[in-house]
Design an enzyme around this catalytic site. Structure first.
Site, PDB file in Angstrom:
ATOM      1  N   CYS A 299      -0.898   6.502   9.786  1.00  0.00           N
ATOM      2  CA  CYS A 299       0.324   5.816  10.232  1.00  0.00           C
ATOM      3  C   CYS A 299      -0.016   4.527  10.948  1.00  0.00           C
ATOM      4  CB  CYS A 299       1.089   6.678  11.235  1.00  0.00           C
ATOM      5  SG  CYS A 299       1.519   8.273  10.609  1.00  0.00           S
TER       6      CYS A 299
ATOM      7  N   CYS B 142       3.625   8.556   0.575  1.00  0.00           N
ATOM      8  CA  CYS B 142       4.156   7.697   1.629  1.00  0.00           C
ATOM      9  C   CYS B 142       4.368   6.325   0.980  1.00  0.00           C
ATOM     10  CB  CYS B 142       3.129   7.640   2.755  1.00  0.00           C
ATOM     11  SG  CYS B 142       3.567   6.507   4.058  1.00  0.00           S
TER      12      CYS B 142
ATOM     13  N   GLU C 189       0.820  -1.216   0.000  1.00  0.00           N
ATOM     14  CA  GLU C 189       0.000   0.000   0.000  1.00  0.00           C
ATOM     15  C   GLU C 189       0.856   1.270   0.000  1.00  0.00           C
ATOM     16  OE1 GLU C 189      -4.202  -1.272   1.890  1.00  0.00           O
ATOM     17  OE2 GLU C 189      -2.749  -0.701   3.404  1.00  0.00           O
TER      18      GLU C 189
ATOM     19  N   CYS D 289       6.655  -6.529   7.079  1.00  0.00           N
ATOM     20  CA  CYS D 289       7.727  -5.939   7.889  1.00  0.00           C
ATOM     21  C   CYS D 289       8.116  -6.932   8.970  1.00  0.00           C
ATOM     22  CB  CYS D 289       7.230  -4.641   8.535  1.00  0.00           C
ATOM     23  SG  CYS D 289       8.517  -3.768   9.470  1.00  0.00           S
TER      24      CYS D 289
ATOM     25  N   CYS E 259       6.651  -4.241  15.593  1.00  0.00           N
ATOM     26  CA  CYS E 259       6.070  -3.242  16.509  1.00  0.00           C
ATOM     27  C   CYS E 259       4.624  -3.641  16.817  1.00  0.00           C
ATOM     28  CB  CYS E 259       6.115  -1.840  15.897  1.00  0.00           C
ATOM     29  SG  CYS E 259       7.788  -1.274  15.593  1.00  0.00           S
TER      30      CYS E 259
ATOM     31  N   CYS F 248       1.492  -1.636  15.273  1.00  0.00           N
ATOM     32  CA  CYS F 248       1.492  -1.344  13.836  1.00  0.00           C
ATOM     33  C   CYS F 248       0.941  -2.515  13.026  1.00  0.00           C
ATOM     34  CB  CYS F 248       2.916  -1.018  13.394  1.00  0.00           C
ATOM     35  SG  CYS F 248       3.041  -0.624  11.640  1.00  0.00           S
TER      36      CYS F 248
HETATM   37  N1  SAH Z   1       9.488   1.219   9.848  1.00  0.00           N
HETATM   38  C1  SAH Z   1       9.573   2.637   9.907  1.00  0.00           C
HETATM   39  C2  SAH Z   1       8.588   3.375   9.027  1.00  0.00           C
HETATM   40  C3  SAH Z   1       7.156   2.919   9.016  1.00  0.00           C
HETATM   41  S1  SAH Z   1       5.922   3.568  10.005  1.00  0.00           S
HETATM   42  C4  SAH Z   1       9.470   3.107  11.324  1.00  0.00           C
HETATM   43  O1  SAH Z   1       9.217   2.293  12.200  1.00  0.00           O
HETATM   44  O2  SAH Z   1       9.696   4.277  11.585  1.00  0.00           O
HETATM   45  C5  SAH Z   1       5.883   5.297  10.027  1.00  0.00           C
HETATM   46  C6  SAH Z   1       5.565   5.821  11.419  1.00  0.00           C
HETATM   47  O3  SAH Z   1       4.252   5.402  11.885  1.00  0.00           O
HETATM   48  C7  SAH Z   1       6.534   5.308  12.478  1.00  0.00           C
HETATM   49  O4  SAH Z   1       6.893   6.349  13.328  1.00  0.00           O
HETATM   50  C8  SAH Z   1       5.690   4.287  13.226  1.00  0.00           C
HETATM   51  O5  SAH Z   1       6.193   4.010  14.502  1.00  0.00           O
HETATM   52  C9  SAH Z   1       4.353   4.972  13.218  1.00  0.00           C
HETATM   53  N2  SAH Z   1       3.232   4.100  13.574  1.00  0.00           N
HETATM   54  C10 SAH Z   1       3.108   2.769  13.424  1.00  0.00           C
HETATM   55  N3  SAH Z   1       1.928   2.353  13.900  1.00  0.00           N
HETATM   56  C11 SAH Z   1       1.280   3.444  14.345  1.00  0.00           C
HETATM   57  C12 SAH Z   1       0.026   3.661  14.922  1.00  0.00           C
HETATM   58  N4  SAH Z   1      -0.829   2.666  15.164  1.00  0.00           N
HETATM   59  N5  SAH Z   1      -0.314   4.920  15.247  1.00  0.00           N
HETATM   60  C13 SAH Z   1       0.531   5.957  14.998  1.00  0.00           C
HETATM   61  N6  SAH Z   1       1.737   5.808  14.452  1.00  0.00           N
HETATM   62  C14 SAH Z   1       2.117   4.568  14.126  1.00  0.00           C
END
Ligand code: SAH
Length: 342
Positions: free
Chosen positions: A332, A105, A92, A112, A116, A119
């Site tokens: 995000c 984006c 996406e 991935c 996390c 996420c």
């Molecule tokens: N892998 C990279 C980039 C992908 S995510 C990273 O971890 O930075 C882009 C941003 O969205 C990151 O800061 C991530 O931590 C954040 N993110 C992921 N899940 C989220 C959520 N449920 N709510 C808000 N931000 C989130």
């Protein structure tokens, strides 16, 4: 059968080498490079290249863009695409419009591996890295579909860009080329969960890109719970890597901090964040956490304001990230790696 050469993965020099390899003068590669990024949709369009060579290119090379498997448009104008890649993987990408232009984006991996907990992209792990051409393909397909120029790129889609650094660097090399998309390095923002070795490697390249780091907690135990990567690269290591990065590039760093109601949104968190990153130049980008996984809930407006006001009151630059595209799960952390058949 898949064509042997994926043209959108190749630099201008590589296209010159390819031209020679296919029996033509190397400079044809320069013409080819220009065509690829000036709207040619097929080899047929490349009118200053001979018909014979166009046929050779057609037989050996692919300039196909990913197929749009689904397109959703948010009430705020944000557009989310699900793209199907040549092997059926679906990824996406999201296009956001701001007054200063359009930002995409991009995903850098199908899935991935960073795990996390908050996420959605982490569910199911990673199938594979994307090639530079597949990263480019998302941008070109979106530009073509929307008939708009995209001038800013954030690597904040699915995947961890530093876990696929070589292809991400190659994409930026091609995209920043004046005969490519002519997007200056300052218009790229790379977000990482904090792979310290790769941050140091990136520092050595001295690129004037924006680096954003997902912090989300200034306490190791809490951060490890949210982000398993913290077990390998705990906060002090992260801070040291960022020092190296800043010394090499002189660039301010963005700290991303997603607020999870009643968990990481206290003033003690804000204070510890400042203490930890004290010696660095940074900006804090606060994100009310998006609904993507169980157990994580957006902090209320008051808690968000208290957190940001505390930081700014102490002289720290901090803003709240605009929440775009939540109605189409384009915010995000909401991008999902869907399984092949859609
Ligand atoms: N892998 C990279 C980039 C992908 S995510 C990273 O971890 O930075 C882009 C941003 O969205 C990151 O800061 C991530 O931590 C954040 N993110 C992921 N899940 C989220 C959520 N449920 N709510 C808000 N931000 C989130």
């Amino acid at each position: 059968m898949a064509k042997q050469f994926d043209l959108y993965s190749m630099t201008e020099q590589e296209l010159c080498d390819l031209s020679r390899h296919l029996g033509e003068k190397p400079f044809r590669g320069k013409q080819l490079f220009s065509w690829l990024y000036s709207g040619a949709e097929s080899f047929h369009d490349m009118t200053n290249i001979s018909k014979e060579f166009r046929k050779v290119l057609e037989e050996n090379c692919s300039m196909a863009l990913p197929e749009i498997a689904r397109k959703q448009v948010s009430v705020d104008g944000t557009v989310k695409y699900a793209f199907r890649l040549s092997d059926g993987e679906v990824i996406e990408s999201v296009v956001m419009s701001y007054h200063h232009g359009n930002t995409i984006c991009l995903s850098t991996q199908a899935g991935c591996n960073m795990g996390c907990r908050f996420c959605a992209s982490a569910i199911g792990g990673k199938s594979r890295d994307l090639t530079a051409g597949e990263i480019m393909g998302q941008l070109l397909a979106a530009e073509r579909d929307l008939s708009k120029r995209i001038g800013n790129v954030v690597f904040m889609g699915m995947g961890e860009p530093l876990d696929n650094l070589e292809q991400v660097l190659k994409f930026m090399d091609i995209a920043s080329h004046d005969k490519g998309l002519n997007i200056g390095y300052r218009h790229f923002t790379l977000s990482t969960c904090g792979l310290c070795d790769k941050i140091v490697l990136l520092a050595e390249k001295k690129l004037p890109i924006n680096l954003a780091v997902s912090v989300h907690s200034p306490f190791d135990d809490e951060r490890s719970e949210m982000m398993p990567v913290n077990k390998k690269y705990p906060l002090l290591k992260l801070v040291s890597a960022l020092r190296v990065y800043q010394a090499a590039t002189g660039r301010r760093i963005t700290l991303e901090y997603a607020l999870n109601k009643g968990k990481n949104d206290s003033l003690d968190h804000a204070k510890e964040l400042m203490r930890l990153f004290g010696g660095l130049m940074y900006h804090v980008n606060v994100i009310p956490i998006n609904n993507a996984r169980e157990g994580y809930h957006k902090s209320g407006k008051d808690a968000v304001k208290r957190f940001v006001d505390y930081l700014t009151g102490q002289g720290v630059s901090a803003t709240v990230r605009r929440e775009l595209g939540a109605d189409i799960s384009a915010a995000c952390g909401q991008l999902k790696h869907e399984i092949k058949e859609m």
